[in-house]
Design a protein around this motif. Sequence first.
Motif, short mmCIF file in Angstrom:
data_model
loop_
_atom_site.label_atom_id
_atom_site.label_comp_id
_atom_site.label_asym_id
_atom_site.label_seq_id
_atom_site.Cartn_x
_atom_site.Cartn_y
_atom_site.Cartn_z
N SER A 26 26.90 31.95 2.86
CA SER A 26 27.04 32.90 1.76
C SER A 26 27.97 34.01 2.22
CB SER A 26 25.69 33.46 1.31
OG SER A 26 25.08 34.20 2.33
N ASN B 29 24.59 36.04 10.85
CA ASN B 29 25.42 36.93 10.06
C ASN B 29 26.48 37.51 11.00
OD1 ASN B 29 26.18 38.25 7.69
ND2 ASN B 29 25.00 40.07 8.20
N PRO C 212 24.33 38.09 3.17
CA PRO C 212 22.96 37.85 2.74
C PRO C 212 22.70 38.49 1.38
CG PRO C 212 23.03 38.48 5.04
CD PRO C 212 24.41 38.69 4.50
N ASN C 213 21.81 37.89 0.63
CA ASN C 213 21.47 38.35 -0.72
C ASN C 213 22.56 38.07 -1.74
OD1 ASN C 213 19.44 39.36 -2.36
ND2 ASN C 213 20.31 41.41 -2.38
N THR C 214 23.37 37.07 -1.46
CA THR C 214 24.31 36.56 -2.45
C THR C 214 24.17 35.05 -2.51
OG1 THR C 214 26.10 36.38 -0.84
CG2 THR C 214 25.95 38.44 -2.07
#
Lengths: 112, 115
Positions: A94, A50, A97-99
């Motif tokens: 992505s 990330n 994160p969390n997408t």
Amino acid sequence: ETGVTQTPRHLVMGMTNKKSLKCEQHLGHNAMYWYKQSAKKPLELMFVYNFKEQTENNSVPSRFSPECPNSSHLFLHLHTLQPEDSALYLCASSRQPNTEAFFGQGTRLTVV
Amino acid sequence: GESVGLHLPTLSVQEGDNSIINCAYSNSASDYFIWYKQESGKGPQFIIDIRSNMDKRQGQRVTVLLNKTVKHLSLQIAATQPGDSAVYFCAAWPRRRDSSYKLIFGSGTRLLVRP
């Protein structure tokens, strides 16, 4: 096409070889991932980056070494692999994160 | 722990019929779920997603249903076509912050469409 490009598409290597897999994304995403897909097993997360920083190493053996020089490029360096490492290696990215994650076509790796 | 599982490894349907692919998740799984389609020789392709504040979401010929009570997720494909033949994966982002970057996949259901 998803905007995530992986090279090479196929790779055959001996157990003493050193090779690298490359992944490139043109989506402006900040997170990139390596997954391993073996026959009859769920996709296994290997590494997460990330903003170029590694945030997850899912207990991956040291013969797999990731590198993320910038947010658009991700490499997986391979050395002294075993035949059981033969699999499809998938790169994904992505926005964060969390997408939704977008996947490349994968590199089919065969270790002989 | 975190787990996502699919109910059937293979589903065979007649062309034109509706397909339903099911998935279950564990108590500690995510607030966000994604269905992917993977054709032979290709990487997984996003189909549709849903967040836990919704029960249903519709796309083009696809509908995802989320039943939080029984922790069950399903993908419905209307008027199944030969091009729908693929392996379908459900995936979830864990809710816990210490593993918030880990997208977990189920084992996949292979959809076979009979002409």
